[in-house]
Design a protein around this motif. Sequence first.
Motif, PDB file in Angstrom:
ATOM      1  N   LEU A 126      35.117 -18.290  12.201  1.00  0.00           N
ATOM      2  CA  LEU A 126      34.114 -19.182  12.021  1.00  0.00           C
ATOM      3  C   LEU A 126      33.019 -17.300  11.652  1.00  0.00           C
ATOM      4  O   LEU A 126      33.243 -16.361  11.733  1.00  0.00           O
ATOM      5  CB  LEU A 126      33.681 -19.331  13.117  1.00  0.00           C
ATOM      6  CG  LEU A 126      33.533 -20.871  13.526  1.00  0.00           C
ATOM      7  CD1 LEU A 126      32.962 -21.238  14.621  1.00  0.00           C
ATOM      8  CD2 LEU A 126      34.172 -21.511  12.711  1.00  0.00           C
ATOM      9  N   GLY A 127      31.674 -17.111  10.811  1.00  0.00           N
ATOM     10  CA  GLY A 127      31.274 -16.470  10.233  1.00  0.00           C
ATOM     11  C   GLY A 127      30.308 -16.004  12.178  1.00  0.00           C
ATOM     12  O   GLY A 127      30.214 -16.630  12.922  1.00  0.00           O
ATOM     13  N   THR A 128      29.463 -14.681  11.871  1.00  0.00           N
ATOM     14  CA  THR A 128      29.371 -14.357  12.882  1.00  0.00           C
ATOM     15  C   THR A 128      27.986 -14.411  13.378  1.00  0.00           C
ATOM     16  O   THR A 128      27.350 -14.906  14.286  1.00  0.00           O
ATOM     17  CB  THR A 128      29.429 -12.269  13.076  1.00  0.00           C
ATOM     18  OG1 THR A 128      28.606 -11.987  12.063  1.00  0.00           O
ATOM     19  CG2 THR A 128      30.373 -12.058  13.636  1.00  0.00           C
ATOM     20  N   HIS A 129      27.447 -15.139  12.609  1.00  0.00           N
ATOM     21  CA  HIS A 129      25.953 -16.354  12.481  1.00  0.00           C
ATOM     22  C   HIS A 129      26.063 -17.405  12.718  1.00  0.00           C
ATOM     23  O   HIS A 129      25.112 -18.177  13.109  1.00  0.00           O
ATOM     24  CB  HIS A 129      25.448 -16.026  11.083  1.00  0.00           C
ATOM     25  CG  HIS A 129      26.516 -17.241  10.223  1.00  0.00           C
ATOM     26  ND1 HIS A 129      27.919 -16.599   9.458  1.00  0.00           N
ATOM     27  CD2 HIS A 129      26.313 -17.866   9.679  1.00  0.00           C
ATOM     28  CE1 HIS A 129      28.306 -17.595   9.048  1.00  0.00           C
ATOM     29  NE2 HIS A 129      26.933 -18.113   8.853  1.00  0.00           N
ATOM     30  N   VAL A 130      27.134 -17.872  13.404  1.00  0.00           N
ATOM     31  CA  VAL A 130      27.749 -19.133  13.830  1.00  0.00           C
ATOM     32  C   VAL A 130      26.798 -19.474  15.018  1.00  0.00           C
ATOM     33  O   VAL A 130      27.567 -18.792  15.982  1.00  0.00           O
ATOM     34  CB  VAL A 130      28.227 -20.168  13.076  1.00  0.00           C
ATOM     35  CG1 VAL A 130      29.172 -21.526  13.911  1.00  0.00           C
ATOM     36  CG2 VAL A 130      29.279 -20.231  12.338  1.00  0.00           C
ATOM     37  N   ASP A 131      26.196 -20.231  15.004  1.00  0.00           N
ATOM     38  CA  ASP A 131      25.626 -20.537  16.126  1.00  0.00           C
ATOM     39  C   ASP A 131      26.401 -21.134  17.556  1.00  0.00           C
ATOM     40  O   ASP A 131      27.770 -21.883  16.969  1.00  0.00           O
ATOM     41  CB  ASP A 131      24.856 -22.181  16.869  1.00  0.00           C
ATOM     42  CG  ASP A 131      23.726 -22.353  18.434  1.00  0.00           C
ATOM     43  OD1 ASP A 131      24.870 -21.555  19.442  1.00  0.00           O
ATOM     44  OD2 ASP A 131      23.863 -22.797  17.842  1.00  0.00           O
ATOM     45  N   PRO A 132      26.665 -20.297  19.066  1.00  0.00           N
ATOM     46  CA  PRO A 132      27.856 -20.280  19.781  1.00  0.00           C
ATOM     47  C   PRO A 132      27.782 -21.305  20.013  1.00  0.00           C
ATOM     48  O   PRO A 132      29.773 -21.598  20.901  1.00  0.00           O
ATOM     49  CB  PRO A 132      26.876 -19.058  20.879  1.00  0.00           C
ATOM     50  CG  PRO A 132      26.872 -18.157  19.875  1.00  0.00           C
ATOM     51  CD  PRO A 132      25.811 -19.015  18.737  1.00  0.00           C
ATOM     52  N   ALA A 133      27.129 -21.997  20.500  1.00  0.00           N
ATOM     53  CA  ALA A 133      27.637 -23.214  20.882  1.00  0.00           C
ATOM     54  C   ALA A 133      28.210 -24.525  19.788  1.00  0.00           C
ATOM     55  O   ALA A 133      29.615 -25.153  20.245  1.00  0.00           O
ATOM     56  CB  ALA A 133      25.810 -24.649  20.936  1.00  0.00           C
ATOM     57  N   VAL A 134      28.503 -23.843  18.823  1.00  0.00           N
ATOM     58  CA  VAL A 134      28.626 -24.950  17.701  1.00  0.00           C
ATOM     59  C   VAL A 134      30.233 -24.074  18.284  1.00  0.00           C
ATOM     60  O   VAL A 134      31.069 -25.244  17.318  1.00  0.00           O
ATOM     61  CB  VAL A 134      28.562 -24.745  16.144  1.00  0.00           C
ATOM     62  CG1 VAL A 134      29.192 -25.306  15.186  1.00  0.00           C
ATOM     63  CG2 VAL A 134      27.156 -25.296  16.616  1.00  0.00           C
ATOM     64  N   ARG A 135      30.216 -23.259  17.638  1.00  0.00           N
ATOM     65  CA  ARG A 135      31.600 -22.543  17.905  1.00  0.00           C
ATOM     66  C   ARG A 135      32.794 -23.521  19.223  1.00  0.00           C
ATOM     67  O   ARG A 135      34.104 -22.995  18.983  1.00  0.00           O
ATOM     68  CB  ARG A 135      31.256 -20.697  18.079  1.00  0.00           C
ATOM     69  CG  ARG A 135      31.027 -19.901  17.152  1.00  0.00           C
ATOM     70  CD  ARG A 135      31.358 -18.621  17.005  1.00  0.00           C
ATOM     71  NE  ARG A 135      31.088 -17.579  18.264  1.00  0.00           N
ATOM     72  CZ  ARG A 135      30.263 -17.135  18.554  1.00  0.00           C
ATOM     73  NH1 ARG A 135      29.339 -17.015  17.767  1.00  0.00           N
ATOM     74  NH2 ARG A 135      29.914 -16.549  19.651  1.00  0.00           N
ATOM     75  N   GLN A 136      32.028 -23.102  19.818  1.00  0.00           N
ATOM     76  CA  GLN A 136      32.708 -23.579  21.487  1.00  0.00           C
ATOM     77  C   GLN A 136      32.721 -24.942  21.288  1.00  0.00           C
ATOM     78  O   GLN A 136      34.286 -25.802  21.471  1.00  0.00           O
ATOM     79  CB  GLN A 136      31.736 -23.750  22.584  1.00  0.00           C
ATOM     80  CG  GLN A 136      31.426 -22.138  23.399  1.00  0.00           C
ATOM     81  CD  GLN A 136      30.326 -22.240  24.548  1.00  0.00           C
ATOM     82  OE1 GLN A 136      30.050 -22.888  25.010  1.00  0.00           O
ATOM     83  NE2 GLN A 136      29.767 -20.881  24.935  1.00  0.00           N
ATOM     84  N   ARG A 137      31.944 -25.262  20.301  1.00  0.00           N
ATOM     85  CA  ARG A 137      32.122 -27.685  20.049  1.00  0.00           C
ATOM     86  C   ARG A 137      33.274 -27.340  19.235  1.00  0.00           C
ATOM     87  O   ARG A 137      34.232 -27.900  19.565  1.00  0.00           O
ATOM     88  CB  ARG A 137      31.915 -28.307  19.267  1.00  0.00           C
ATOM     89  CG  ARG A 137      30.422 -28.568  20.158  1.00  0.00           C
ATOM     90  CD  ARG A 137      29.562 -29.516  19.946  1.00  0.00           C
ATOM     91  NE  ARG A 137      29.038 -29.337  18.278  1.00  0.00           N
ATOM     92  CZ  ARG A 137      27.341 -29.081  19.019  1.00  0.00           C
ATOM     93  NH1 ARG A 137      27.109 -27.942  19.772  1.00  0.00           N
ATOM     94  NH2 ARG A 137      27.314 -28.954  17.389  1.00  0.00           N
ATOM     95  N   VAL A 138      33.902 -26.221  18.694  1.00  0.00           N
ATOM     96  CA  VAL A 138      35.158 -26.084  17.269  1.00  0.00           C
ATOM     97  C   VAL A 138      36.391 -25.753  18.664  1.00  0.00           C
ATOM     98  O   VAL A 138      37.847 -26.479  17.566  1.00  0.00           O
ATOM     99  CB  VAL A 138      34.916 -25.696  15.869  1.00  0.00           C
ATOM    100  CG1 VAL A 138      35.877 -25.812  15.382  1.00  0.00           C
ATOM    101  CG2 VAL A 138      34.170 -25.903  15.598  1.00  0.00           C
ATOM    102  N   GLN A 139      36.851 -24.591  19.026  1.00  0.00           N
ATOM    103  CA  GLN A 139      37.285 -24.238  19.713  1.00  0.00           C
ATOM    104  C   GLN A 139      37.705 -25.318  20.414  1.00  0.00           C
ATOM    105  O   GLN A 139      39.036 -25.670  20.449  1.00  0.00           O
ATOM    106  CB  GLN A 139      36.550 -23.211  20.610  1.00  0.00           C
ATOM    107  CG  GLN A 139      37.910 -22.886  21.647  1.00  0.00           C
ATOM    108  CD  GLN A 139      37.524 -21.458  21.676  1.00  0.00           C
ATOM    109  OE1 GLN A 139      37.714 -20.338  20.402  1.00  0.00           O
ATOM    110  NE2 GLN A 139      38.807 -20.545  22.921  1.00  0.00           N
TER     111      GLN A 139
END
Length: 255
Positions: A222-235
């Motif tokens: 993911l891009g470094t600009h993506v919201d960390p909360a969204v990253r956690q959902r994808v992970q």
Amino acid sequence: MLSKGLRCGLTLLCALLGTPVLAAPTVLKVVAQEGTEPKYIPAGIGRVVGLCVDLYRAIERIEPNVVFSGDQQWTPALQALSQLASHEHDALCAVQRTEERTRQYVFLEPALFQMRYQLIARAGDPVTVNNWDDVRNLGPKGIILANRGYTAPGMLERIGGLQVDASASTPAANLQKLIAGRGRFFLHRAPGMQGFIDRAGATTRVRILPTVMATTDVYMALGTHVDPAVRQRVQRALEQLDKNGELARLLRKWE
């Protein structure tokens, strides 16, 4: 389309009535990378299929508030990598992790699958390769074709002592160079290698040598600009797909 004022009014009314307000899903922009089968495979006019397309849909089923958009739009593979770094889109599927890329992207665990590197030779070439020394011993008669801008040229440089031609930027171009005798081998990756050869109409003209020369894991980036909360959902979705066997099933489907 509702005006901003009307949307705000409806939101306030729902709050006063105790009605839950459904948040709009987060859209993650992606692209289909050219020359990366089986991640993305052309399937007729305007249609793209493949492992990554299926993976996006699987994540969306687990996390309905995350939507991947753009996987039907072709983009050159190298351009897709640079566009993620510049935040022109938000995610890439099945990317190899390198030191440079860890500064540009956020890689999610677990690894999606392991990529295998094998050599392709012309069908009539009786050469046998068991290891890199066998290739080195061929000297100038052992030129390896690799894709410029991909990770393979750097890997071959680190191995050392090999004759490498990385002037072509696409797998299709290197396959044609191999057939034309402008290299002894083409180092390409599996899964998806045989399907790539078949779709190129080269089934009877080349052969895949059986020795696996190298392996590497690939990840969702993911891009470094993506919201960390969204990253956690994808992970979390990826972790669930790994535990329930869906990742392995998808890989078998597109092997």
